[in-house]
Design a protein around this motif. Sequence first.
Motif, PDB file in Angstrom:
ATOM      1  N   THR A  94       0.855  -1.184   0.000  1.00  0.00           N
ATOM      2  CA  THR A  94       0.000   0.000   0.000  1.00  0.00           C
ATOM      3  C   THR A  94       0.890   1.232   0.000  1.00  0.00           C
ATOM      4  OG1 THR A  94      -0.232  -0.058   2.414  1.00  0.00           O
ATOM      5  CG2 THR A  94      -1.979  -1.102   1.124  1.00  0.00           C
ATOM      6  N   ILE A  95       0.489   2.196  -0.792  1.00  0.00           N
ATOM      7  CA  ILE A  95       1.263   3.417  -0.965  1.00  0.00           C
ATOM      8  C   ILE A  95       0.322   4.589  -0.716  1.00  0.00           C
ATOM      9  CG2 ILE A  95       2.620   4.833  -2.569  1.00  0.00           C
ATOM     10  CD1 ILE A  95       2.152   1.158  -3.321  1.00  0.00           C
ATOM     11  N   ALA A  96       0.582   5.337   0.342  1.00  0.00           N
ATOM     12  CA  ALA A  96      -0.242   6.491   0.692  1.00  0.00           C
ATOM     13  C   ALA A  96       0.369   7.727   0.054  1.00  0.00           C
ATOM     14  CB  ALA A  96      -0.309   6.647   2.214  1.00  0.00           C
ATOM     15  N   PHE A  97      -0.405   8.401  -0.790  1.00  0.00           N
ATOM     16  CA  PHE A  97       0.114   9.605  -1.426  1.00  0.00           C
ATOM     17  C   PHE A  97      -0.492  10.851  -0.786  1.00  0.00           C
ATOM     18  CE2 PHE A  97      -3.288   8.052  -4.314  1.00  0.00           C
ATOM     19  CZ  PHE A  97      -4.156   9.134  -4.295  1.00  0.00           C
ATOM     20  N   ALA A  98       0.173  11.971  -0.977  1.00  0.00           N
ATOM     21  CA  ALA A  98      -0.268  13.238  -0.398  1.00  0.00           C
ATOM     22  C   ALA A  98      -1.552  13.704  -1.075  1.00  0.00           C
ATOM     23  CB  ALA A  98       0.825  14.287  -0.577  1.00  0.00           C
ATOM     24  N   GLN A  99      -2.384  14.386  -0.317  1.00  0.00           N
ATOM     25  CA  GLN A  99      -3.660  14.851  -0.861  1.00  0.00           C
ATOM     26  C   GLN A  99      -3.496  15.974  -1.874  1.00  0.00           C
ATOM     27  OE1 GLN A  99      -6.783  15.434   1.973  1.00  0.00           O
ATOM     28  NE2 GLN A  99      -6.323  13.537   3.043  1.00  0.00           N
ATOM     29  N   ASP A 100      -2.312  16.567  -1.956  1.00  0.00           N
ATOM     30  CA  ASP A 100      -2.093  17.582  -2.992  1.00  0.00           C
ATOM     31  C   ASP A 100      -1.468  16.986  -4.258  1.00  0.00           C
ATOM     32  OD1 ASP A 100       0.448  17.103  -2.011  1.00  0.00           O
ATOM     33  OD2 ASP A 100       1.016  19.208  -1.917  1.00  0.00           O
ATOM     34  N   ASP A 101      -1.293  15.662  -4.276  1.00  0.00           N
ATOM     35  CA  ASP A 101      -0.797  14.981  -5.473  1.00  0.00           C
ATOM     36  C   ASP A 101      -1.927  14.923  -6.500  1.00  0.00           C
ATOM     37  OD1 ASP A 101      -0.055  12.764  -7.314  1.00  0.00           O
ATOM     38  OD2 ASP A 101       1.580  12.450  -5.909  1.00  0.00           O
ATOM     39  N   GLU A 102      -1.574  14.975  -7.769  1.00  0.00           N
ATOM     40  CA  GLU A 102      -2.571  14.871  -8.838  1.00  0.00           C
ATOM     41  C   GLU A 102      -3.332  13.549  -8.781  1.00  0.00           C
ATOM     42  OE1 GLU A 102      -3.661  17.010 -11.430  1.00  0.00           O
ATOM     43  OE2 GLU A 102      -2.708  18.456 -10.097  1.00  0.00           O
ATOM     44  N   LEU A 103      -2.746  12.521  -8.168  1.00  0.00           N
ATOM     45  CA  LEU A 103      -3.435  11.238  -8.045  1.00  0.00           C
ATOM     46  C   LEU A 103      -4.756  11.371  -7.291  1.00  0.00           C
ATOM     47  CD1 LEU A 103      -0.475   8.807  -7.230  1.00  0.00           C
ATOM     48  CD2 LEU A 103      -1.830   8.879  -9.330  1.00  0.00           C
ATOM     49  N   PHE A 104      -4.888  12.400  -6.483  1.00  0.00           N
ATOM     50  CA  PHE A 104      -6.102  12.632  -5.697  1.00  0.00           C
ATOM     51  C   PHE A 104      -7.306  12.876  -6.608  1.00  0.00           C
ATOM     52  CE2 PHE A 104      -8.704  15.054  -2.563  1.00  0.00           C
ATOM     53  CZ  PHE A 104      -8.711  14.120  -1.547  1.00  0.00           C
ATOM     54  N   GLU A 105      -7.056  13.271  -7.840  1.00  0.00           N
ATOM     55  CA  GLU A 105      -8.124  13.536  -8.814  1.00  0.00           C
ATOM     56  C   GLU A 105      -8.248  12.412  -9.846  1.00  0.00           C
ATOM     57  OE1 GLU A 105     -10.139  16.166  -8.642  1.00  0.00           O
ATOM     58  OE2 GLU A 105      -9.081  16.874  -6.862  1.00  0.00           O
ATOM     59  N   GLU A 106      -7.460  11.341  -9.684  1.00  0.00           N
ATOM     60  CA  GLU A 106      -7.376  10.321 -10.734  1.00  0.00           C
ATOM     61  C   GLU A 106      -7.783   8.939 -10.221  1.00  0.00           C
ATOM     62  OE1 GLU A 106      -3.928  12.558 -13.304  1.00  0.00           O
ATOM     63  OE2 GLU A 106      -3.350  10.760 -12.205  1.00  0.00           O
ATOM     64  N   TRP A 107      -8.079   8.063 -11.165  1.00  0.00           N
ATOM     65  CA  TRP A 107      -8.499   6.684 -10.882  1.00  0.00           C
ATOM     66  C   TRP A 107      -7.810   5.803 -11.914  1.00  0.00           C
ATOM     67  CZ3 TRP A 107     -14.327   5.232 -10.116  1.00  0.00           C
ATOM     68  CH2 TRP A 107     -14.471   3.859 -10.033  1.00  0.00           C
ATOM     69  N   HIS A 108      -6.988   4.861 -11.454  1.00  0.00           N
ATOM     70  CA  HIS A 108      -6.216   4.032 -12.375  1.00  0.00           C
ATOM     71  C   HIS A 108      -6.280   2.560 -11.975  1.00  0.00           C
ATOM     72  CE1 HIS A 108      -4.684   7.882 -13.521  1.00  0.00           C
ATOM     73  NE2 HIS A 108      -3.957   8.021 -12.438  1.00  0.00           N
ATOM     74  N   LEU A 109      -6.245   1.708 -12.970  1.00  0.00           N
ATOM     75  CA  LEU A 109      -6.105   0.274 -12.758  1.00  0.00           C
ATOM     76  C   LEU A 109      -5.319  -0.292 -13.930  1.00  0.00           C
ATOM     77  CD1 LEU A 109      -6.686  -2.339 -11.209  1.00  0.00           C
ATOM     78  CD2 LEU A 109      -8.873  -2.486 -12.433  1.00  0.00           C
ATOM     79  N   ILE A 110      -4.258  -1.007 -13.609  1.00  0.00           N
ATOM     80  CA  ILE A 110      -3.401  -1.623 -14.625  1.00  0.00           C
ATOM     81  C   ILE A 110      -3.229  -3.090 -14.262  1.00  0.00           C
ATOM     82  CG2 ILE A 110      -1.097  -1.640 -15.662  1.00  0.00           C
ATOM     83  CD1 ILE A 110      -0.950   1.354 -14.773  1.00  0.00           C
ATOM     84  N   ILE A 111      -3.416  -3.951 -15.250  1.00  0.00           N
ATOM     85  CA  ILE A 111      -3.196  -5.385 -15.058  1.00  0.00           C
ATOM     86  C   ILE A 111      -2.381  -5.884 -16.239  1.00  0.00           C
ATOM     87  CG2 ILE A 111      -4.283  -7.656 -14.847  1.00  0.00           C
ATOM     88  CD1 ILE A 111      -6.661  -6.192 -13.541  1.00  0.00           C
ATOM     89  N   ILE A 112      -1.234  -6.479 -15.925  1.00  0.00           N
ATOM     90  CA  ILE A 112      -0.356  -6.995 -16.970  1.00  0.00           C
ATOM     91  C   ILE A 112       0.009  -8.439 -16.621  1.00  0.00           C
ATOM     92  CG2 ILE A 112       1.863  -6.755 -18.161  1.00  0.00           C
ATOM     93  CD1 ILE A 112       1.727  -3.745 -17.493  1.00  0.00           C
ATOM     94  N   GLY A 113      -0.345  -9.321 -17.520  1.00  0.00           N
ATOM     95  CA  GLY A 113      -0.022 -10.731 -17.350  1.00  0.00           C
ATOM     96  C   GLY A 113       1.055 -11.156 -18.323  1.00  0.00           C
ATOM     97  N   GLN A 114       1.218 -12.447 -18.435  1.00  0.00           N
ATOM     98  CA  GLN A 114       2.274 -12.996 -19.275  1.00  0.00           C
ATOM     99  C   GLN A 114       2.102 -12.611 -20.739  1.00  0.00           C
ATOM    100  OE1 GLN A 114       2.872 -17.137 -18.615  1.00  0.00           O
ATOM    101  NE2 GLN A 114       4.197 -17.388 -20.387  1.00  0.00           N
ATOM    102  N   ASP A 115       0.883 -12.620 -21.233  1.00  0.00           N
ATOM    103  CA  ASP A 115       0.669 -12.287 -22.645  1.00  0.00           C
ATOM    104  C   ASP A 115      -0.549 -11.385 -22.869  1.00  0.00           C
ATOM    105  OD1 ASP A 115      -1.252 -14.105 -22.060  1.00  0.00           O
ATOM    106  OD2 ASP A 115      -0.788 -15.499 -23.672  1.00  0.00           O
ATOM    107  N   TYR A 116      -0.896 -10.583 -21.874  1.00  0.00           N
ATOM    108  CA  TYR A 116      -1.997  -9.638 -22.012  1.00  0.00           C
ATOM    109  C   TYR A 116      -1.725  -8.419 -21.139  1.00  0.00           C
ATOM    110  CZ  TYR A 116      -3.393 -11.568 -17.504  1.00  0.00           C
ATOM    111  OH  TYR A 116      -3.383 -11.972 -16.199  1.00  0.00           O
ATOM    112  N   GLY A 117      -2.437  -7.384 -21.407  1.00  0.00           N
ATOM    113  CA  GLY A 117      -2.312  -6.177 -20.604  1.00  0.00           C
ATOM    114  C   GLY A 117      -3.557  -5.327 -20.783  1.00  0.00           C
ATOM    115  N   SER A 118      -3.959  -4.660 -19.733  1.00  0.00           N
ATOM    116  CA  SER A 118      -5.093  -3.746 -19.815  1.00  0.00           C
ATOM    117  C   SER A 118      -4.862  -2.605 -18.839  1.00  0.00           C
ATOM    118  CB  SER A 118      -6.407  -4.468 -19.505  1.00  0.00           C
ATOM    119  OG  SER A 118      -6.365  -5.064 -18.234  1.00  0.00           O
ATOM    120  N   CYS A 119      -5.383  -1.465 -19.196  1.00  0.00           N
ATOM    121  CA  CYS A 119      -5.265  -0.343 -18.271  1.00  0.00           C
ATOM    122  C   CYS A 119      -6.450   0.593 -18.414  1.00  0.00           C
ATOM    123  CB  CYS A 119      -3.941   0.396 -18.428  1.00  0.00           C
ATOM    124  SG  CYS A 119      -3.782   1.408 -19.888  1.00  0.00           S
TER     125      CYS A 119
END
Length: 190
Positions: A94-119
Amino acid sequence: MNTQKSIVESLLTVIPNGRLQMYFKSSLKALSRAMEDQALTALDQPLVIASFQRERFYRQESQRYQRIAQKTDHVYILAASEQNFINASDSYETIAFAQDDELFEEWHLIIIGQDYGSCLISREKHPQKEKLGVIMNNAQRFDGLCTFDREVAKKAAQLLFEKIIFYRPELNEKIAQATQFYLTKKPQRG
């Protein structure tokens, strides 16, 4: 590293032909669930990076990520540092980021397997807040990019790895291993 740099903007600079689409929060939830299901049913051990705007959004999904972490050693969860969300290494990172980081306005999910990837890389839009004063939760709008292009997913993962190392430099070696295995290794064809 500039914590004010948006992952969405950074990704668009490395894939200039990428186009943002508008999503409502309910659509993002459905896409995220489908991607999480992909990780849960995968036969390999995928890389999973999820970034939640707020701790409470992460808490709603924490049991799913516990199940995903039983399949792979490379699960990284980012959320704003609020009440109980802290930097920790348990069944996943778990990685806690600061509330003034741009991540506070963003939503991301990345999954990368052996022969596939999605984000799913997205940023919340706020014009309705200013006009209406209040916004309904599921009517929240996001500009984002959802793709099953493995190369785009790898670039997005690299950008989020940079954020993770900024907040948790002690994970540098683990992320170097993940980078080598998931981002630079050629996929095997069966």
